[in-house]
Design an enzyme around this catalytic site. Structure first.
Site, PDB file in Angstrom:
ATOM      1  N   ASP A   1      24.502  34.286  31.819  1.00 21.84           N
ATOM      2  CA  ASP A   1      23.725  33.854  32.979  1.00 21.84           C
ATOM      3  C   ASP A   1      22.887  35.033  33.448  1.00 21.84           C
ATOM      4  O   ASP A   1      23.327  36.188  33.363  1.00 21.84           O
ATOM      5  CB  ASP A   1      24.665  33.388  34.087  1.00 21.84           C
ATOM      6  CG  ASP A   1      23.909  32.985  35.338  1.00 21.84           C
ATOM      7  OD1 ASP A   1      23.085  32.066  35.249  1.00 21.84           O
ATOM      8  OD2 ASP A   1      24.133  33.611  36.390  1.00 21.84           O
TER       9      ASP A   1
ATOM     10  N   THR B   1      21.207  35.711  36.718  1.00 20.90           N
ATOM     11  CA  THR B   1      21.412  36.265  38.049  1.00 20.90           C
ATOM     12  C   THR B   1      22.853  36.714  38.253  1.00 20.90           C
ATOM     13  O   THR B   1      23.788  35.934  38.114  1.00 20.90           O
ATOM     14  CB  THR B   1      21.035  35.236  39.124  1.00 20.90           C
ATOM     15  OG1 THR B   1      19.692  34.821  38.909  1.00 20.90           O
ATOM     16  CG2 THR B   1      21.163  35.835  40.514  1.00 20.90           C
TER      17      THR B   1
ATOM     18  N   ASP C   1      28.746  34.656  36.820  1.00 25.11           N
ATOM     19  CA  ASP C   1      29.391  35.163  38.030  1.00 25.11           C
ATOM     20  C   ASP C   1      29.411  34.182  39.192  1.00 25.11           C
ATOM     21  O   ASP C   1      30.019  34.447  40.216  1.00 25.11           O
ATOM     22  CB  ASP C   1      28.703  36.451  38.497  1.00 25.11           C
ATOM     23  CG  ASP C   1      27.367  36.170  39.172  1.00 25.11           C
ATOM     24  OD1 ASP C   1      26.673  35.223  38.727  1.00 25.11           O
ATOM     25  OD2 ASP C   1      27.016  36.881  40.124  1.00 25.11           O
TER      26      ASP C   1
END
Length: 748
Positions: A437, A439, A636
């Protein structure tokens, strides 16, 4: 079965679901007849399945008849059942309390008999061992005998088959030896006519296996923690508006399709639906993972559990209960987690061949000695059969995997890497594709002002002061970046008058006798501010992955801000190291294609998916898996939870959300992608160590079986006694432990 309560029917258009009314008729858009909505029925019935054998489905909790594992609830909403964990914990602590004195006195009798008081004879010690070990074997170990019997009855031989046979053999043999030592040949008896017993071996094996079961059950219960955290994201109540406009607070489970709900500033949106009144900004980072609020007005869709920021909205519920996106994310996490198979399958597969081979060997040894052995033939036959079974006792086999995992995960923790279970560590060495991912994983997850271009003769500190002062009244994530930049520059902020936010466009305010405008070039253009002179610089910033904010003071273009979520310093190094190992890297992002591609280009990532929602991320991983890839996913955010659970290995940043961490098999405490490189190296070392341990576990037992059966007796007169068999079994266990301890020296 629980069903929704009686309510006024609603009618909607199958082509235009935003058309919604309390009476039948035709759609004003397409003319189709409106259809009555079907009330949603919910059920409280919970069914259970085996994580290793999903075809096993039961209406009640219990154990799998094939592998003996505890069945898990299929429905994510089911409350966690801790009965088995409590039962195993109770059995373990009682077994430990009884086993310790048995083990201590047995060792004292074998190694320091001369120091014992004269009143304590070996016969007394053996009776003491029987009294204390019997509750451990019969009561504490009863679940293992049940599972072992199930494995034999269904002919799905596994670890519990070995455990039950080994413990039962040692215990029954010891009882016979204690009660009737005279039936054994003289070579089995000591000077006092006693025969060596193995009560302590039976008790210790049961206690160690119980400890393993407790640790396993605790680890598996963490999957429910992630689900609870997800479910807790939704508010408990909703502000319901009835047909007369009266507002009352009702529990979330009483919300139905078609209900009108009010969402006040700072509150979470209760269910999925459509805005029918009001205007506000909504933080959808729970879904998109991107730290940017979304403007919402009439006819815009809103998603349950997202956060309403600054305005009041009235919405119509379109999806409730298990149909909401949050509930679907919960179910996706639960389903993916349930599909994981534990590493014990390797030992179980080998056991499927090993157990019948050992049993057949014991039977052949018994028959051979009984038919052709010297007198007393029956005694020799029993000794040979018992020796075969004892030397094949699964102590080392039971230690082979857990001891390596214990040492390996401990070594990983020293390097800031938390590994949830053995399966994760096993699979990590086979990973061929890493999905990351953007970001918060590749980037720091915190937008910052990285470019400031002052225009029209204004100084940097002046434009920064006005911009940060104006943004202080805003709740936009990019506002925080400007305020932080002002703090770093020690710029004092001023009060703002006549503040006005134009949703989705920009903000306006007055300070120190100046009118200041911040926003997009389109917004400034609508106010008569020309931005052509700076468009080329703005396009360059956009191509580099920046968000661009224009600023005007007194209708004069005064500054351009480039705001970027910086890439973590170690991301590029980690990506290069993984690619050098042959791992294909794929980037997912909820951001736009321009920004996502700009970040990917910086890091050398060739495959990018932009504008992806949670279900899209999980689907990308499924597609890669269907093409034969072993996929690891690093993320995250809450929005990454389904993908982390779907992946063969989920990797969460320790700086991320609790849900992401609970859904993942690996957590990088420092949020450093180089941890992935380290954990792959550790995975290779640990799995190599486990294979060595399994070799040690089986080579001693397998080589000892024919010797215990008596193949050397016709040539050398050697008949292996159960004492030697137990020593060989213990030696294999010591070898396994010493080999596993070498993992402590692995360089990461």
């Amino acid at each position: 079965m629980n069903t929704c309560h009686s309510r006024q029917p609603f009618y909607t258009c199958p082509m235009h679901p935003e058309i919604h009314q309390e009476h039948p008729g035709t759609c004003p858009k397409c003319g189709m007849s409106l259809e009555e909505e079907t009330p949603i029925l919910t059920t409280s019935r919970t069914r259970y399945t085996c994580p290793m054998h999903p075809e096993i489905i039961s209406d009640v909790p219990g154990t799998c008849p094939k592998c003996g594992m505890a069945l898990e609830p299929m429905m994510a909403e089911a409350p966690e059942d801790t009965d088995e964990l409590e039962d195993m914990s109770r059995r373990f602590w009682i077994a430990l309390a009884l086993t310790l004195p048995v083990f201590i006195i047995a060792m004292a009798g074998d190694m320091a008999a001369g120091y014992l008081p004269a009143a304590i004879t070996m016969k007394t010690i053996q009776w003491f061992e029987l009294v204390f070990s019997t509750p451990v074997v019969v009561w504490a170990g009863w679940p293992f005998f049940v599972r072992g019997w199930q494995s034999v009855r269904t002919w799905n031989l596994n670890m519990f088959t070995l455990i039950s046979i080994g413990v039962a053999t040692a215990w029954v043999y010891s009882i016979v030896a204690l009660v009737s030592p005279h039936i054994f040949p003289p070579l089995m008896q000591n000077e006092g006519g006693l025969v060596h017993v193995y009560f302590e071996a039976a008790a210790v094996i049961i206690t160690l296996v119980l400890l393993g079961q407790v640790l396993e059950l605790k680890a598996r219960s963490k999957t429910n923690t992630a689900i609870k955290t997800l479910l807790n994201l939704a508010p408990k109540q909703a502000h319901h508006i009835d047909a007369q406009g009266n507002e009352t607070d009702i529990p979330l489970e009483h919300v139905h399709v078609g209900d009108h709900l009010r969402i006040k500033p700072g509150e979470k949106i209760p269910v999925d639906g459509v805005v029918i009144e009001g205007q506000s900004n909504v933080d959808e980072s729970m879904i998109t993972g991107e730290p940017v609020v979304i403007s919402k007005s009439i006819n815009d869709a809103v998603i349950g559990a997202t956060l309403n920021k600054n305005g009041t909205l009235v919405m119509r519920a379109n999806r409730v209960g298990s149909d909401t996106m949050l509930s679907q994310i919960v179910q996706m996490v639960a389903t993916a987690q349930r599909s994981r198979a534990p590493i014990q399958r390797l030992a179980d597969t080998v056991s499927g061949y090993f157990v019948p081979a050992v049993v057949i060997s014991a039977i052949l040894a018994f028959v051979g000695w009984w038919l052709a052995g010297p007198e007393p033939r029956l005694a020799y036959a029993v000794v040979a059969a018992v020796s075969v079974l004892i030397i094949a006792c699964p102590c080392a086999l039971g230690l082979a995997t857990p001891i390596s995992i214990m040492v390996g995960t401990g070594r990983a923790a020293l390097s800031g890497i938390l590994i949830k279970d053995a399966q994760t560590l096993e699979t990590m060495e086979k990973v061929t594709t890493l999905v990351v991912d953007k970001t918060g994983t590749l980037t720091q997850g915190k937008p910052a002002v990285t470019r400031l271009i002052s225009l029209g003769g204004f100084e940097d500190n002046i434009v920064l002061k006005y911009a940060a002062s104006l943004e202080r009244a805003s709740e936009h994530p990019l506002a925080e970046a400007l305020i932080e930049r002002a703090k770093d520059a020690s710029v004092a902020l001023v009060d703002v008058n006549d503040f006005q936010a134009v949703t989705g466009k920009g903000i306006v305010g007055e300070m120190e006798n100046h009118k200041v405008v911040l926003g997009s070039d389109t917004f400034l253009g609508s106010l008569g501010v020309e931005t052509k002179e700076i468009q080329s610089e703005a396009n360059i910033l956009r191509s580099e992955g920046h968000s661009v904010v224009f600023m005007a003071i007194d209708s004069k273009l005064s500054a351009l801000f480039g705001i970027e979520d910086p890439v973590k310093p170690t991301s590029k190094e980690a990506i290069k190291a993984l690619k050098d190992e042959g791992v294909h890297v794929v980037m997912l992002s909820g951001d736009n294609e321009t920004t996502a591609n700009a970040v990917a280009k910086k890091l050398g990532i060739d495959e990018v998916y932009a504008h992806v929602l949670p279900e899209d991320k999980a689907n990308v991983i499924k597609k890669l898996q269907e093409n034969g890839s072993v996929v690891a996913m690093a993320g995250d955010g809450i929005n990454d939870a389904p993908a982390l659970a779907q992946a063969d290995v989920g990797i969460a940043m320790g700086t991320g959300t609790d849900v992401a961490i609970e859904s993942a098999g690996i957590t990088l405490i420092k949020g450093d992608l180089l941890g992935i490189v380290r954990v792959r190296k550790l995975s290779h070392a640990t799995m190599k160590n486990i294979r060595q341990n399994l070799f040690f576990a089986f080579v001693y037992n397998s080589a000892g079986v024919p010797i215990a059966a008596g193949v050397l007796y016709p040539f050398f007169g050697i008949l292996l006694s159960p004492v030697i068999a137990a020593a060989a079994m213990s030696f294999s266990s010591v070898s396994v432990i010493l080999n596993a301890l070498r993992l402590k020296n692995t360089t990461l």
